[in-house]
Design a protein around this motif. Structure first.
Motif, PDB file in Angstrom:
ATOM      1  N   PHE A   1     -14.887  73.180  -1.592  1.00  0.00           N
ATOM      2  CA  PHE A   1     -13.997  73.259  -0.432  1.00  0.00           C
ATOM      3  C   PHE A   1     -13.793  71.872   0.150  1.00  0.00           C
ATOM      4  O   PHE A   1     -13.883  71.659   1.355  1.00  0.00           O
ATOM      5  CB  PHE A   1     -14.583  74.210   0.617  1.00  0.00           C
ATOM      6  CG  PHE A   1     -13.558  74.747   1.579  1.00  0.00           C
ATOM      7  CD1 PHE A   1     -12.502  75.516   1.124  1.00  0.00           C
ATOM      8  CD2 PHE A   1     -13.654  74.486   2.929  1.00  0.00           C
ATOM      9  CE1 PHE A   1     -11.558  76.018   2.001  1.00  0.00           C
ATOM     10  CE2 PHE A   1     -12.723  74.984   3.819  1.00  0.00           C
ATOM     11  CZ  PHE A   1     -11.672  75.745   3.357  1.00  0.00           C
TER      12      PHE A   1
ATOM     13  N   VAL B   1      -6.233  76.287  -1.531  1.00  0.00           N
ATOM     14  CA  VAL B   1      -6.283  77.516  -0.742  1.00  0.00           C
ATOM     15  C   VAL B   1      -5.015  77.669   0.089  1.00  0.00           C
ATOM     16  O   VAL B   1      -4.423  78.755   0.159  1.00  0.00           O
ATOM     17  CB  VAL B   1      -7.525  77.516   0.167  1.00  0.00           C
ATOM     18  CG1 VAL B   1      -7.443  78.661   1.172  1.00  0.00           C
ATOM     19  CG2 VAL B   1      -8.794  77.652  -0.658  1.00  0.00           C
TER      20      VAL B   1
ATOM     21  N   VAL C   1     -14.877  81.294  -1.127  1.00  0.00           N
ATOM     22  CA  VAL C   1     -15.171  79.877  -1.323  1.00  0.00           C
ATOM     23  C   VAL C   1     -16.628  79.709  -1.734  1.00  0.00           C
ATOM     24  O   VAL C   1     -17.526  80.325  -1.140  1.00  0.00           O
ATOM     25  CB  VAL C   1     -14.891  79.078  -0.024  1.00  0.00           C
ATOM     26  CG1 VAL C   1     -15.355  77.632  -0.173  1.00  0.00           C
ATOM     27  CG2 VAL C   1     -13.409  79.141   0.314  1.00  0.00           C
TER      28      VAL C   1
ATOM     29  N   ASP D   1     -19.477  76.643  -2.369  1.00  0.00           N
ATOM     30  CA  ASP D   1     -19.730  75.218  -2.175  1.00  0.00           C
ATOM     31  C   ASP D   1     -21.223  75.025  -1.912  1.00  0.00           C
ATOM     32  O   ASP D   1     -21.839  75.858  -1.236  1.00  0.00           O
ATOM     33  CB  ASP D   1     -18.914  74.670  -0.997  1.00  0.00           C
ATOM     34  CG  ASP D   1     -18.774  73.166  -1.016  1.00  0.00           C
ATOM     35  OD1 ASP D   1     -17.688  72.671  -1.348  1.00  0.00           O
ATOM     36  OD2 ASP D   1     -19.766  72.474  -0.723  1.00  0.00           O
TER      37      ASP D   1
ATOM     38  N   ALA E   1     -15.180  77.051   5.996  1.00  0.00           N
ATOM     39  CA  ALA E   1     -14.354  78.056   5.316  1.00  0.00           C
ATOM     40  C   ALA E   1     -14.410  79.401   6.031  1.00  0.00           C
ATOM     41  O   ALA E   1     -13.389  80.051   6.233  1.00  0.00           O
ATOM     42  CB  ALA E   1     -14.807  78.198   3.859  1.00  0.00           C
TER      43      ALA E   1
ATOM     44  N   GLY F   1     -17.581  83.179   2.071  1.00  0.00           N
ATOM     45  CA  GLY F   1     -18.146  81.976   1.466  1.00  0.00           C
ATOM     46  C   GLY F   1     -19.513  82.229   0.869  1.00  0.00           C
ATOM     47  O   GLY F   1     -20.260  83.105   1.312  1.00  0.00           O
TER      48      GLY F   1
END
Length: 368
Positions: free
Chosen positions: A153, A161, A176, A178, A187, A194
């Motif tokens: 991200f 996105v 997402v 990460d 996010a 996420g």
């Protein structure tokens, strides 16, 4: 160990710091106050109730008796309020007059209940919140499918996105992944689900439900990470469309061999756009317009309609750039095209219409 929480949720379990990878799923929700602030607020409220109770008792001190000296001063009032609100009740100070007893029934008892609610409220809220979060997570896992997984991200991931959202994709259909908790918090604050963790590990991608995803965007900071992530994602999902980004053009073949359907070389793409803008600023503006999905001109891939079968690419009403036939992408002037077939797909340039959504059969071309 895996920690679970949902969108907009404040990360309260960061004892290990950023350098230790914690695997957890976060789903978007409204931002709540920090736990320490909630505790301080509740303590202040409890103290206020205690003071109010003590002042009420002291105002009617003549209606109370103390076994030690038969009089109730301000200190005795606070002592009585403390043992009464905490339901200890030693019985050394008691109300004896009708007014004091009536005050205990109508005022002190409700304050005692309020005091207990304030003290145990934080614990009850934490237990309730954990149950709610677990329920939301299980419900999300059972319903999410055909979603888009964005791995990384950063600048590229955020831009990707925003592009897919401009086509009509809902935020609930974006997950997402990460390794940075801060990136995932950002996010979830924007309404995306996420997962915090290393995307090169299959257990992390499974928590993002990669095996049920429709498309996967691989945009980490390093090319070697992108290769490993692509390999892992392709192993978990054979049918998903995987688009990856590479910093160096020499790494693009590795990503394609790893299972990426398309590879965007960010450094060379930006350099070519800069060079084009130097040679022709107008051409650079057109390319920039095409890159920005949802405004001006858009690149769109769509199926050939029945009325277009048997025609040439130049006979179609839309401006055809290429024809996708099987696994080949043919230029509009390629003699191998001949006439359009029903199984072909057209890549066209169309005027973007704000507010319209892209149907499953009409999709935008991935951006750099």
């Amino acid at each position: 160990m895996f920690h679970v929480k949902l969108p907009g949720y404040d990360a309260i379990a960061r004892q290990a710091g950023e350098h230790l990878v914690t695997h957890r799923v976060e789903l978007p929700r409204k931002v709540v106050e920090r736990p320490i602030r909630q505790v301080v607020q509740r303590l202040l409220m409890a103290l206020l109730v205690l003071v109010v109770t003590a002042l009420i008792v002291y105002a009617e001190h003549d209606g109370y008796t103390d076994n030690s000296d038969n009089s109730v001063d301000l200190l005795d009032a606070f002592y009585y309020a403390t043992v009464t609100l905490s339901t200890t009740g030693y019985g050394d100070i008691t109300p004896v007059s009708d007014g004091a007893r009536l005050t205990n029934i109508l005022v002190i008892t409700p304050l005692r209940v309020l005091f207990l609610i304030i003290l145990v409220g934080t614990t009850l809220e934490v237990l309730t919140e954990r149950t709610r979060e677990e329920w939301r997570l299980n419900r999300w896992r059972s319903t999410v499918r055909d979603h888009t997984v964005v791995i990384g991200f950063g600048t590229k991931g955020r831009s990707a996105v925003q592009t897919v959202l401009a086509t009509g994709l809902k935020k609930e259909q974006v997950v997402v992944v990460d390794p940075s908790a801060k990136a995932v918090d950002a996010a979830t604050a924007e309404g995306f689900a996420g997962v915090v963790g290393d995307a090169t590990r299959s257990d992390v991608l499974k928590r993002a439900e990669v095996h049920k995803a429709r498309q996967i965007i691989v945009a980490p900071q390093r090319d070697d990470t992108a290769v490993l992530v692509t390999l892992t994602a392709r192993q978990l999902n054979r049918g998903a469309k995987i688009v990856a980004t590479a910093r160096e053009e020499e790494n693009a073949p590795l990503l394609k061999q790893s299972g990426a359907d398309a590879v965007i070389t960010s450094a060379s793409a930006a350099g070519r756009l800069l060079g084009l803008s130097v040679l022709s600023p107008a051409a650079g503006m057109v390319m920039e317009d095409l890159i920005q999905q949802g405004s001006g001109l858009d690149l769109v891939e769509r199926p050939v309609v029945k009325a277009e079968v048997g025609r040439g690419p130049r006979e179609v009403d839309d401006l055809v750039v290429s024809v996708v036939r099987g696994h080949r992408v043919l230029g509009y002037d390629d003699p191998a095209i001949g006439t359009l077939q029903s199984a072909d797909r057209l890549i066209t340039i169309v005027r973007a219409t704000p507010g319209t959504q892209v149907t499953p059969d009409i999709r935008p071309i991935p951006r750099a």
